[in-house]
Design an enzyme around this catalytic site. Sequence first.
Site, PDB file in Angstrom:
ATOM      1  N   GLY A 236       0.770  -1.016   0.143  1.00  0.00           N
ATOM      2  CA  GLY A 236       0.015  -0.047  -0.050  1.00  0.00           C
ATOM      3  C   GLY A 236       0.726   1.195   0.287  1.00  0.00           C
ATOM      4  O   GLY A 236       1.959   1.403  -0.241  1.00  0.00           O
ATOM      5  N   SER A 237       0.314   2.249   0.496  1.00  0.00           N
ATOM      6  CA  SER A 237       1.084   3.769   0.417  1.00  0.00           C
ATOM      7  C   SER A 237       2.209   3.668   1.706  1.00  0.00           C
ATOM      8  O   SER A 237       2.129   2.801   2.462  1.00  0.00           O
ATOM      9  CB  SER A 237      -0.050   4.715   0.755  1.00  0.00           C
ATOM     10  OG  SER A 237      -0.459   4.422   1.920  1.00  0.00           O
TER      11      SER A 237
ATOM     12  N   GLU B 116       5.772  -3.431   0.837  1.00  0.00           N
ATOM     13  CA  GLU B 116       5.765  -3.053  -0.766  1.00  0.00           C
ATOM     14  C   GLU B 116       4.787  -1.674  -0.737  1.00  0.00           C
ATOM     15  O   GLU B 116       3.712  -1.899  -0.846  1.00  0.00           O
ATOM     16  CB  GLU B 116       4.935  -4.169  -1.398  1.00  0.00           C
ATOM     17  CG  GLU B 116       5.524  -5.390  -1.235  1.00  0.00           C
ATOM     18  CD  GLU B 116       6.866  -5.675  -2.378  1.00  0.00           C
ATOM     19  OE1 GLU B 116       6.715  -4.643  -3.132  1.00  0.00           O
ATOM     20  OE2 GLU B 116       7.535  -6.774  -2.414  1.00  0.00           O
TER      21      GLU B 116
ATOM     22  N   GLY C  82       2.900   2.177   5.114  1.00  0.00           N
ATOM     23  CA  GLY C  82       4.133   1.294   5.898  1.00  0.00           C
ATOM     24  C   GLY C  82       4.813   2.216   6.792  1.00  0.00           C
ATOM     25  O   GLY C  82       5.321   1.479   7.695  1.00  0.00           O
TER      26      GLY C  82
END
Length: 509
Positions: free
Chosen positions: A240-241, A262, A245
């Site tokens: 995700g964004s 990721e 993270g």
Amino acid sequence: MAVSGTAEVNARVVTALKRCGVDLAAFAGDGLTARTPVTGAALFDLRAHGPEEVDEVVDAAHRAFLAWRTVPAPVRGLLVKRFGALLTEHRADLAALVTAEAGKIESESLGEVQEMVDVCDFAVGLSRQLYGRTMPSERPEHRLMETWHPLGVVGVISAFNFPVAVWAWNAAVALVCGDTVVWKPSELTPLTALACAALLDRAAAECGAPPRLNQVLLGGADTGARLVDSPLVPLVSATGSTRMGREVGPQVAARFGRSLLELGGNNAVVVAPSADLDLVVNAAVFAAAGTAGQRCTSLRRVIAHEDVVDEVADRLAAAFRTLPVGDPFQDGTLVGPLVRGAAHDAMRAAAERAVARGGVVLAGGGRELVDAAPEAYYIRPAVLRMPEQSAVVLEETFAPLLYVLSYQDFAEAVALQNGVPHGLSAGVFTRDQAEAERFLAADGADCGIVNVNIGTSGAEIGGAFGGEKETGGGRESGSDAWRAYMRRATNTVNFSGRVALAQGVDFSR
Ligand code: NAD
């Protein structure tokens, strides 16, 4: 141009779910509304999982793990093999769900399902290749080796834009590694997740595998956060964004868990003066406008040599002006809708900031099909010429917004490419071999994916996927990414009958 009506999308979704074995009534309730970006309308109200339910699901996954870890890996592979066959059988159903929930055009949705099939094939092969090394021991009549064991419950958190492939990269590999999976899909794409899970459950039942090897948690960030905090989840694989993270990474680290992050990308191609410009334009249009610019690997920056930058910018703008934008269910459409209005707001705000810093809009940016679908966000992909890499260009704007910059010498181009916080994907277009090699070298592009004469998006599953810096550092899918899903044990076996200490230490009494 017309757009499918909500009733039509709804009917496609219900048919696809039924064919995949989902009893939608069992998931009805409050807390989560499944919507479609095709019309912007709500489809179904679903019941979100509360915090206690998250704990119960994780406990069940842990119990399933205790059984699954002792099943031989090649036998675990048989489950993934059967699952891959079911995915192939239901390719069109799953693709319809991806189009309905994520707004991808049919070809890209089918491609995403194919990616799931591909990773299943990969994982089946992997199930006989979870190799450990044997090293020469420095001690006589000793053996030194490593063994890879199953790790535990893998928490998978996925983004809306690859609603099924990212989970499959994780799940197929995790299952052959002997792990079980708890999946918190994006709150924007819950239905595709239910369909995938039903097919996997069917494969597991047919193969006699333990129940609850893979479970879905429906909900938003709160549900995800509860999963992230669970001590019974040794690995959290979160896509995700970068904002997400930043929350998830420290939370997992605080309990000494492992995370595989990721996150966002701000991807560029460098166009050298020797480049084949037809190749550049074709590759860049797909990379920037495909999936309506909503791929983590979407092309956001073209860094072209000053001798070719005008031609590149003009040709890209001309291509963007004529791209078919519209209903992703219709043949011929190449650019579907943005997932929601907030994405359009972000795109507009970024374009305004870019213009305030001297940017010139060469094409696109406007909303289309407003009469046909007033609640949906169909946007013409935009190209902006920028005088420099100003602050807004350094950010990831998750929409079809492409900045064109120029450079004079190759070192400057590499510095511009590397001068953003993210490090996911980069490409160089050149016919100069030395330049291509420089781009791939240690002091070249600093990304996890670096290509020559290929755009930034559309990776194959055989390689490890992921990126550096604010992209999070994780690697998924092919190559040796499987190691993150296993526990490594180093074993030393003494068959000498004597105590021999390493490093020549003498402790004789
Ligand atoms: P997002 O960060 O809004 O949400 C992603 C997932 O994280 C969702 O399931 C969400 O519910 C969950 N989440 C959010 N906050 C959380 C928290 N604090 N704890 C636990 N879970 C939380 O991202 P999005 O809008 O769905 O997707 C777009 C972003 O994802 C872009 O930045 C894109 O680049 C990135 N992305 C990266 C990759 C990659 O492989 N690098 C792939 C796809 C998308």
